[in-house]
Scaffold this motif. Structure first.
Motif, PDB file in Angstrom:
ATOM      1  N   THR A 152     -60.821  -7.733  -1.585  1.00  0.00           N
ATOM      2  CA  THR A 152     -62.059  -7.345  -2.268  1.00  0.00           C
ATOM      3  C   THR A 152     -62.768  -8.465  -3.018  1.00  0.00           C
ATOM      4  O   THR A 152     -63.926  -8.292  -3.384  1.00  0.00           O
ATOM      5  CB  THR A 152     -61.775  -6.214  -3.278  1.00  0.00           C
ATOM      6  OG1 THR A 152     -60.823  -6.661  -4.251  1.00  0.00           O
ATOM      7  CG2 THR A 152     -61.237  -4.970  -2.573  1.00  0.00           C
ATOM      8  N   PRO A 181     -58.349   1.989   3.162  1.00  0.00           N
ATOM      9  CA  PRO A 181     -57.644   3.027   2.396  1.00  0.00           C
ATOM     10  C   PRO A 181     -56.152   2.718   2.295  1.00  0.00           C
ATOM     11  O   PRO A 181     -55.527   2.294   3.262  1.00  0.00           O
ATOM     12  CB  PRO A 181     -57.887   4.296   3.210  1.00  0.00           C
ATOM     13  CG  PRO A 181     -59.142   4.020   3.990  1.00  0.00           C
ATOM     14  CD  PRO A 181     -59.097   2.553   4.299  1.00  0.00           C
ATOM     15  N   ASP A 200     -55.375   6.029  -2.248  1.00  0.00           N
ATOM     16  CA  ASP A 200     -56.355   6.960  -1.693  1.00  0.00           C
ATOM     17  C   ASP A 200     -55.676   8.184  -1.093  1.00  0.00           C
ATOM     18  O   ASP A 200     -56.353   9.133  -0.699  1.00  0.00           O
ATOM     19  CB  ASP A 200     -57.179   6.254  -0.605  1.00  0.00           C
ATOM     20  CG  ASP A 200     -57.887   5.030  -1.143  1.00  0.00           C
ATOM     21  OD1 ASP A 200     -58.843   5.190  -1.916  1.00  0.00           O
ATOM     22  OD2 ASP A 200     -57.460   3.903  -0.808  1.00  0.00           O
ATOM     23  N   LYS A 220     -53.081  13.265 -10.739  1.00  0.00           N
ATOM     24  CA  LYS A 220     -54.419  13.282 -11.318  1.00  0.00           C
ATOM     25  C   LYS A 220     -54.409  13.271 -12.850  1.00  0.00           C
ATOM     26  O   LYS A 220     -55.455  13.029 -13.468  1.00  0.00           O
ATOM     27  CB  LYS A 220     -55.184  14.495 -10.792  1.00  0.00           C
ATOM     28  CG  LYS A 220     -55.469  14.417  -9.292  1.00  0.00           C
ATOM     29  CD  LYS A 220     -56.294  15.582  -8.783  1.00  0.00           C
ATOM     30  CE  LYS A 220     -56.638  15.417  -7.311  1.00  0.00           C
ATOM     31  NZ  LYS A 220     -57.460  16.538  -6.781  1.00  0.00           N
ATOM     32  N   TYR A 225     -55.622   7.084 -13.200  1.00  0.00           N
ATOM     33  CA  TYR A 225     -56.386   7.743 -12.138  1.00  0.00           C
ATOM     34  C   TYR A 225     -57.840   7.854 -12.575  1.00  0.00           C
ATOM     35  O   TYR A 225     -58.158   8.361 -13.643  1.00  0.00           O
ATOM     36  CB  TYR A 225     -55.812   9.127 -11.846  1.00  0.00           C
ATOM     37  CG  TYR A 225     -56.638   9.921 -10.865  1.00  0.00           C
ATOM     38  CD1 TYR A 225     -56.822   9.467  -9.559  1.00  0.00           C
ATOM     39  CD2 TYR A 225     -57.259  11.106 -11.236  1.00  0.00           C
ATOM     40  CE1 TYR A 225     -57.599  10.174  -8.659  1.00  0.00           C
ATOM     41  CE2 TYR A 225     -58.026  11.829 -10.338  1.00  0.00           C
ATOM     42  CZ  TYR A 225     -58.194  11.355  -9.054  1.00  0.00           C
ATOM     43  OH  TYR A 225     -58.970  12.058  -8.163  1.00  0.00           O
ATOM     44  N   ASP A 226     -58.748   7.374 -11.726  1.00  0.00           N
ATOM     45  CA  ASP A 226     -60.164   7.254 -12.090  1.00  0.00           C
ATOM     46  C   ASP A 226     -61.058   8.321 -11.454  1.00  0.00           C
ATOM     47  O   ASP A 226     -62.285   8.187 -11.464  1.00  0.00           O
ATOM     48  CB  ASP A 226     -60.685   5.864 -11.723  1.00  0.00           C
ATOM     49  CG  ASP A 226     -60.525   5.549 -10.231  1.00  0.00           C
ATOM     50  OD1 ASP A 226     -60.154   6.462  -9.452  1.00  0.00           O
ATOM     51  OD2 ASP A 226     -60.775   4.393  -9.843  1.00  0.00           O
ATOM     52  N   GLY A 227     -60.456   9.370 -10.888  1.00  0.00           N
ATOM     53  CA  GLY A 227     -61.258  10.438 -10.305  1.00  0.00           C
ATOM     54  C   GLY A 227     -61.659  10.223  -8.865  1.00  0.00           C
ATOM     55  O   GLY A 227     -62.393  11.050  -8.309  1.00  0.00           O
ATOM     56  N   ARG A 228     -61.187   9.148  -8.236  1.00  0.00           N
ATOM     57  CA  ARG A 228     -61.561   8.893  -6.840  1.00  0.00           C
ATOM     58  C   ARG A 228     -60.992   9.986  -5.936  1.00  0.00           C
ATOM     59  O   ARG A 228     -59.967  10.596  -6.255  1.00  0.00           O
ATOM     60  CB  ARG A 228     -61.059   7.517  -6.390  1.00  0.00           C
ATOM     61  CG  ARG A 228     -59.565   7.376  -6.378  1.00  0.00           C
ATOM     62  CD  ARG A 228     -59.134   5.918  -6.220  1.00  0.00           C
ATOM     63  NE  ARG A 228     -57.678   5.788  -6.366  1.00  0.00           N
ATOM     64  CZ  ARG A 228     -57.044   5.751  -7.520  1.00  0.00           C
ATOM     65  NH1 ARG A 228     -57.726   5.831  -8.653  1.00  0.00           N
ATOM     66  NH2 ARG A 228     -55.730   5.628  -7.561  1.00  0.00           N
ATOM     67  N   PRO A 229     -61.614  10.235  -4.789  1.00  0.00           N
ATOM     68  CA  PRO A 229     -61.102  11.245  -3.863  1.00  0.00           C
ATOM     69  C   PRO A 229     -59.711  10.868  -3.362  1.00  0.00           C
ATOM     70  O   PRO A 229     -59.431   9.703  -3.074  1.00  0.00           O
ATOM     71  CB  PRO A 229     -62.119  11.231  -2.721  1.00  0.00           C
ATOM     72  CG  PRO A 229     -63.352  10.620  -3.295  1.00  0.00           C
ATOM     73  CD  PRO A 229     -62.887   9.641  -4.320  1.00  0.00           C
ATOM     74  N   LEU A 230     -58.845  11.851  -3.262  1.00  0.00           N
ATOM     75  CA  LEU A 230     -57.488  11.650  -2.757  1.00  0.00           C
ATOM     76  C   LEU A 230     -57.234  12.586  -1.582  1.00  0.00           C
ATOM     77  O   LEU A 230     -57.731  13.710  -1.559  1.00  0.00           O
ATOM     78  CB  LEU A 230     -56.455  11.922  -3.848  1.00  0.00           C
ATOM     79  CG  LEU A 230     -56.440  10.984  -5.047  1.00  0.00           C
ATOM     80  CD1 LEU A 230     -55.462  11.491  -6.100  1.00  0.00           C
ATOM     81  CD2 LEU A 230     -56.075   9.561  -4.632  1.00  0.00           C
TER      82      LEU A 230
END
Length: 306
Positions: A152, A181, A200, A220, A225-230
Motif C-alpha cells: 500500500t 483482501p 477482511d 467486531k 476493528y474500524d467497521g470495515r466489511p467482513l
C-alpha cells in the motif's frame, strides 16, 4: 451466500480426499477449474504445507501445492474465479517474498487474489524449516503488517523484531484497492483479534458452528476493528476433520443430492453469520465427469435458490 469450490487433487487429507482425484494431472485440474469458472462459482480454495513428517502422512498426506504458484496456474485457466489460499502458513515464509508472490498473482490475474493466512499447527514442519514454533503468533502479526506496508505504500518502511526494510521500492502493487483482501483461518482468540486488526474475513476450522455469532461479535467488539466489511467462510466438510486431521465422521459433513437439505444447511450457516461456503461433494464420486456433473447440478439447482 457465495459458493466457493475446492481444487481437486490439491491435497490428500484422509478425511476429505476421494480416490478418483489421484488420476488427475495438472491439465485436468486446470480444466475442472475452468468449468467451475464458467458455472459461476465465486472462488477456488486450496491448502498449503511445505513438508510433512512421516508420522502425519497417513492422515494429512504429503501432497500439497505451493499456494501462490498453483493459484497462478489456475488464474491462467480462468477469467472470473477468485483465487484463494486455505490456508497459507504465514510464519513459514519471509513476508517480503510472500508480499511479492501475492501482488504478482493479483496483477497478472486482473485483481482476483485473496490471501487466507494461518499461523500453522504442525511443529515438526516449523522445525524442519528453521522457524521458531513458539513465536509464530508474534511473527504472523508482524508479517501481515509488513505485507500491508509493501502493498500500500509508495515508500514502504518497516522496523520490527522479525522483519526490517526501508529505502526500497516494491512493485508491482496489487491491482485491488486498497489492497488484496486478507483473511485469517483458525480458532484461537488471537486469530479473532488478528481479524479485527487486519482482516477482511475469517475462516474458522474447529470452532463449533453454534458459537460463530459470539465469535463474530468478539471480532467486531475489538478496539482495533474500524467497521470495515467482513466476510466469513465455513464449509460443512470441515466438521469431518479433527485438529490434527483425524477423521471424525460427522453426519453433517458429507454432501448429498437432497436439494432441500442443502438449502437448509446453507440457510443455517447464513443465520450463523457465514457469507461464503462450499457445497460438499457426495461420497463415492468415480471420476472427473462425475465431479463436473455434480458442480453443474449445484450451479443449476442451488445457486439460483440462494
Amino acid at each position: 451466500m457465495k459458493l466457493n469450490i475446492g481444487v481437486p487433487n490439491s491435497m490428500k487429507v484422509a478425511a476429505m480426499v476421494q480416490p478418483w482425484e489421484d488420476k488427475l494431472n495438472g491439465a485436468d485440474v486446470g480444466q475442472l477449474m475452468a468449468t467451475a469458472d464458467a458455472l459461476g462459482f465465486n472462488k477456488c480454495m486450496l491448502g498449503e504445507h511445505f513438508i510433512i513428517p512421516k508420522e502425519h502422512v497417513d492422515l494429512s498426506g504429503d501432497w500439497y501445492f505451493h499456494t501462490v504458484v498453483a493459484l497462478g496456474y489456475i488464474g491462467g485457466q480462468t477469467k472470473n474465479l477468485r483465487l484463494s489460499s486455505s490456508v497459507s502458513i504465514l510464519p513459514l515464509q519471509n513476508p517480503i517474498v510472500q508480499a511479492k508472490g501475492w501482488s504478482t498473482l493479483d496483477w497478472l490475474t486482473g485483481g482476483r487474489a485473496e490471501a487466507l493466512f494461518g499461523v500453522g499447527w504442525l511443529k515438526e514442519e516449523f522445525d524442519m524449516l528453521g522457524v521458531p514454533f513458539n513465536k509464530r503468533g508474534r511473527m504472523a502479526d508482524e508479517y501481515v503488517a509488513a505485507i500491508i506496508e509493501l502493498w500500500t505504500k509508495d515508500d514502504p518502511e518497516f522496523e520490527g523484531e522479525f522483519v526490517n526494510f526501508k529505502n526500497c521500492g516494491f512493485a508491482p502493487k496489487p491491482i485491488q484497492q486498497p489492497r488484496i483482501p486478507i483473511w485469517f483461518g483458525g480458532d484461537a482468540e488471537p486469530v479473532l483479534k488478528r481479524v479485527a486488526k487486519f482482516g477482511d474475513g475469517w475462516s474458522p476450522f474447529r470452532t463449533p458452528p453454534e458459537t460463530f455469532p459470539d465469535c463474530i461479535d468478539l471480532i467486531k467488539s475489538q478496539p482495533e476493528y474500524d467497521g470495515r466489511p467482513l466476510n466469513f467462510f465455513f464449509a460443512l466438510e470441515m466438521l469431518n476433520v479433527g485438529a490434527h486431521h483425524e477423521i471424525l465422521d460427522d453426519p453433517r459433513a458429507p454432501g448429498t443430492g437432497d436439494k432441500q437439505k442443502i438449502l437448509d444447511q446453507i440457510g443455517w450457516l447464513k443465520q450463523l453469520g457465514i457469507t461464503e461456503t462450499i457445497v460438499p461433494l457426495p461420497p463415492g464420486l468415480t471420476d472427473a465427469q462425475a465431479w463436473i456433473d455434480r458442480q453443474q447440478w449445484v450451479a443449476e439447482e442451488i445457486m439460483p435458490a440462494i
